[in-house]
Enzyme design. Structure first.
Site, PDB file in Angstrom:
ATOM      1  N   LYS A  13      38.972  36.721  53.049  1.00 31.19           N
ATOM      2  CA  LYS A  13      40.346  36.246  53.147  1.00 31.19           C
ATOM      3  C   LYS A  13      40.402  34.917  53.922  1.00 31.19           C
ATOM      4  O   LYS A  13      39.402  34.502  54.533  1.00 31.19           O
ATOM      5  CB  LYS A  13      41.207  37.306  53.828  1.00 31.19           C
ATOM      6  CG  LYS A  13      41.295  38.603  53.036  1.00 31.19           C
ATOM      7  CD  LYS A  13      42.107  39.640  53.796  1.00 31.19           C
ATOM      8  CE  LYS A  13      42.207  40.942  53.046  1.00 31.19           C
ATOM      9  NZ  LYS A  13      43.008  41.933  53.798  1.00 31.19           N
ATOM     10  N   TYR A  53      47.558  42.312  44.274  1.00 34.44           N
ATOM     11  CA  TYR A  53      48.147  43.286  45.200  1.00 34.44           C
ATOM     12  C   TYR A  53      49.342  44.019  44.598  1.00 34.44           C
ATOM     13  O   TYR A  53      50.205  44.499  45.328  1.00 34.44           O
ATOM     14  CB  TYR A  53      48.557  42.582  46.498  1.00 34.44           C
ATOM     15  CG  TYR A  53      47.395  42.173  47.366  1.00 34.44           C
ATOM     16  CD1 TYR A  53      46.606  43.123  48.011  1.00 34.44           C
ATOM     17  CD2 TYR A  53      47.083  40.833  47.560  1.00 34.44           C
ATOM     18  CE1 TYR A  53      45.539  42.750  48.818  1.00 34.44           C
ATOM     19  CE2 TYR A  53      46.015  40.448  48.372  1.00 34.44           C
ATOM     20  CZ  TYR A  53      45.255  41.421  48.996  1.00 34.44           C
ATOM     21  OH  TYR A  53      44.200  41.049  49.799  1.00 34.44           O
ATOM     22  N   THR A  95      40.525  49.534  57.434  1.00 32.38           N
ATOM     23  CA  THR A  95      41.525  48.475  57.263  1.00 32.38           C
ATOM     24  C   THR A  95      42.005  47.969  58.612  1.00 32.38           C
ATOM     25  O   THR A  95      42.175  46.773  58.815  1.00 32.38           O
ATOM     26  CB  THR A  95      42.713  49.001  56.427  1.00 32.38           C
ATOM     27  OG1 THR A  95      42.212  49.437  55.166  1.00 32.38           O
ATOM     28  CG2 THR A  95      43.752  47.934  56.206  1.00 32.38           C
ATOM     29  N   ARG A 106      34.402  44.340  59.919  1.00 38.26           N
ATOM     30  CA  ARG A 106      35.670  44.271  60.661  1.00 38.26           C
ATOM     31  C   ARG A 106      35.492  44.681  62.116  1.00 38.26           C
ATOM     32  O   ARG A 106      36.123  44.124  63.004  1.00 38.26           O
ATOM     33  CB  ARG A 106      36.721  45.129  59.979  1.00 38.26           C
ATOM     34  CG  ARG A 106      37.163  44.555  58.638  1.00 38.26           C
ATOM     35  CD  ARG A 106      38.108  45.497  57.931  1.00 38.26           C
ATOM     36  NE  ARG A 106      38.602  44.945  56.683  1.00 38.26           N
ATOM     37  CZ  ARG A 106      38.920  45.673  55.638  1.00 38.26           C
ATOM     38  NH1 ARG A 106      38.796  47.001  55.675  1.00 38.26           N
ATOM     39  NH2 ARG A 106      39.376  45.103  54.542  1.00 38.26           N
ATOM     40  N   ASN A 116      42.235  40.908  58.824  1.00 39.87           N
ATOM     41  CA  ASN A 116      41.033  41.751  58.798  1.00 39.87           C
ATOM     42  C   ASN A 116      39.914  41.180  57.922  1.00 39.87           C
ATOM     43  O   ASN A 116      39.040  41.887  57.486  1.00 39.87           O
ATOM     44  CB  ASN A 116      41.376  43.193  58.431  1.00 39.87           C
ATOM     45  CG  ASN A 116      41.904  43.355  57.024  1.00 39.87           C
ATOM     46  OD1 ASN A 116      41.953  42.403  56.243  1.00 39.87           O
ATOM     47  ND2 ASN A 116      42.306  44.572  56.696  1.00 39.87           N
ATOM     48  N   GLU A 130      39.712  44.138  39.310  1.00 41.03           N
ATOM     49  CA  GLU A 130      39.698  42.967  40.198  1.00 41.03           C
ATOM     50  C   GLU A 130      38.675  41.935  39.728  1.00 41.03           C
ATOM     51  O   GLU A 130      38.942  40.728  39.774  1.00 41.03           O
ATOM     52  CB  GLU A 130      39.422  43.418  41.639  1.00 41.03           C
ATOM     53  CG  GLU A 130      40.574  44.210  42.221  1.00 41.03           C
ATOM     54  CD  GLU A 130      40.279  44.885  43.545  1.00 41.03           C
ATOM     55  OE1 GLU A 130      41.226  45.390  44.149  1.00 41.03           O
ATOM     56  OE2 GLU A 130      39.097  44.935  43.977  1.00 41.03           O
TER      57      GLU A 130
END
Length: 153
Positions: A13, A53, A95, A106, A116, A130
């Site tokens: 991300k 999403y 998460t 993480r 995260n 995906e």
């Protein structure tokens, strides 16, 4: 796909990209024995992220998530190997990074749920969807010389 050829989608991300963690995250998957079969950096559009999403669309955090994910480039990857989806999720950690064990990505690199650093497919079906969304051009297939050293015959 089954066996040693299961595929998973992993995305670094914007916070992971900005923090310079791309190489460290890739290294962990390579060290584990997974084979990278697709990789690209891109700035995703709002529309593309809303498709990715879509299952979260009704959640109160959805608008903020989309805005955040569109705030900078992401690194999209496809990894292949034995039990890639489940093991990939374990490697990422929970998460909520504060619930992630030390040693997970993480657990080692972040503190906040909203930052995260990675996304990982949660099932083989999700992974295939995906992968098709992020890599419409397909992935690279090749035989790794290391396969016989990583997997039992």
């Amino acid at each position: 796909m089954s066996g040693n050829r299961e595929r998973t989608y992993i995305m670094i991300k914007p916070d992971g990209v900005q923090r310079g963690l791309i190489g460290k995250i890739i290294q962990r998957f390579e060290d584990r024995g997974y084979k990278l079969i697709a990789l690209k950096m891109q700035s995703a559009t709002t529309e593309h992220l809303e498709k990715h999403y879509a299952d979260l669309k009704g959640k109160p955090f959805f608008p903020g998530l989309i805005k955040y994910m569109a705030s900078g480039p992401v690194v999209a990857m496809v990894w292949e190997g034995l039990d890639a989806v489940k093991t990939g999720r374990v490697m990422l950690g929970a998460t909520n990074p504060l619930q992630s064990p030390v040693g997970s990505i993480r657990g080692d690199f972040c503190l906040a749920v909203g930052r995260n650093i990675c996304h990982g497919s949660d099932s083989v079906d999700s992974a295939e969807k995906e992968i098709a969304l992020w890599f419409p051009e397909g992935v690279t297939q090749y035989t790794s010389a290391l396969d016989t050293w990583v997997f039992e015959n």
